[in-house]
Write an enzyme that holds these catalytic residues in place. Sequence first.
Site, PDB file in Angstrom:
ATOM      1  N   CYS A 203       0.831  -1.210   0.000  1.00  0.00           N
ATOM      2  CA  CYS A 203       0.000   0.000   0.000  1.00  0.00           C
ATOM      3  C   CYS A 203       0.863   1.258   0.000  1.00  0.00           C
ATOM      4  O   CYS A 203       0.526   2.255  -0.642  1.00  0.00           O
ATOM      5  CB  CYS A 203      -0.948  -0.003   1.194  1.00  0.00           C
ATOM      6  SG  CYS A 203      -2.094  -1.390   1.167  1.00  0.00           S
ATOM      7  N   SER A 204       1.973   1.191   0.716  1.00  0.00           N
ATOM      8  CA  SER A 204       2.868   2.348   0.783  1.00  0.00           C
ATOM      9  C   SER A 204       3.652   2.559  -0.515  1.00  0.00           C
ATOM     10  O   SER A 204       4.236   3.620  -0.709  1.00  0.00           O
ATOM     11  CB  SER A 204       3.824   2.212   1.971  1.00  0.00           C
ATOM     12  OG  SER A 204       3.081   2.312   3.173  1.00  0.00           O
TER      13      SER A 204
END
Length: 177
Positions: free
Chosen positions: A63-64
Amino acid sequence: MASLVDKIANKVKDMQPAIKNGAELPAGHLLKENNPEQGSVDLGKLSGKNIIVGVPGAFTPPCSSHVPGYVSDVEKFQQKGIKDIYVVAVNDQFTVQAWKDKLGSKNDHVHFLADDTAAFTHAVGLGFDASGLLGGYRSQRYVAVVENNKVTALFVEQAPPDVKLTSSDAVLQALNA
């Protein structure tokens, strides 16, 4: 850990979302953007053309690496008629805000929203049980292009760690088509 991720990916692979192209987003689910006690954003009542980016969890490595593309490409999306980008995570608002700060997002057209009860995620049918890895029910990785509350395009990854169909570049290309 790879076998755990594979098990989760197999659970997600055959799931069908409750929303599809042409469907209206469900209204009445207030997500938290700035206040940890009260939701203020109803994705089912957005006007104009917007993008919703659903992610399994703030601060997770996939996600990052996924979300920064949307933060850096916001102007490219606006050139395609996109008004705002809404990043939705099934996390508390404190975590989502800290993640936004860590990613350095300062653009007023990129909103980081906490779906802390997963009510919106349940309503759109884009969640999964990630108990073994992330501690509970989470959002699948998806991107919905929504215009005046109707889904005009939906991209859902087959496995939560994947960032292929939902990458900023892939969605920008799809908007060109």
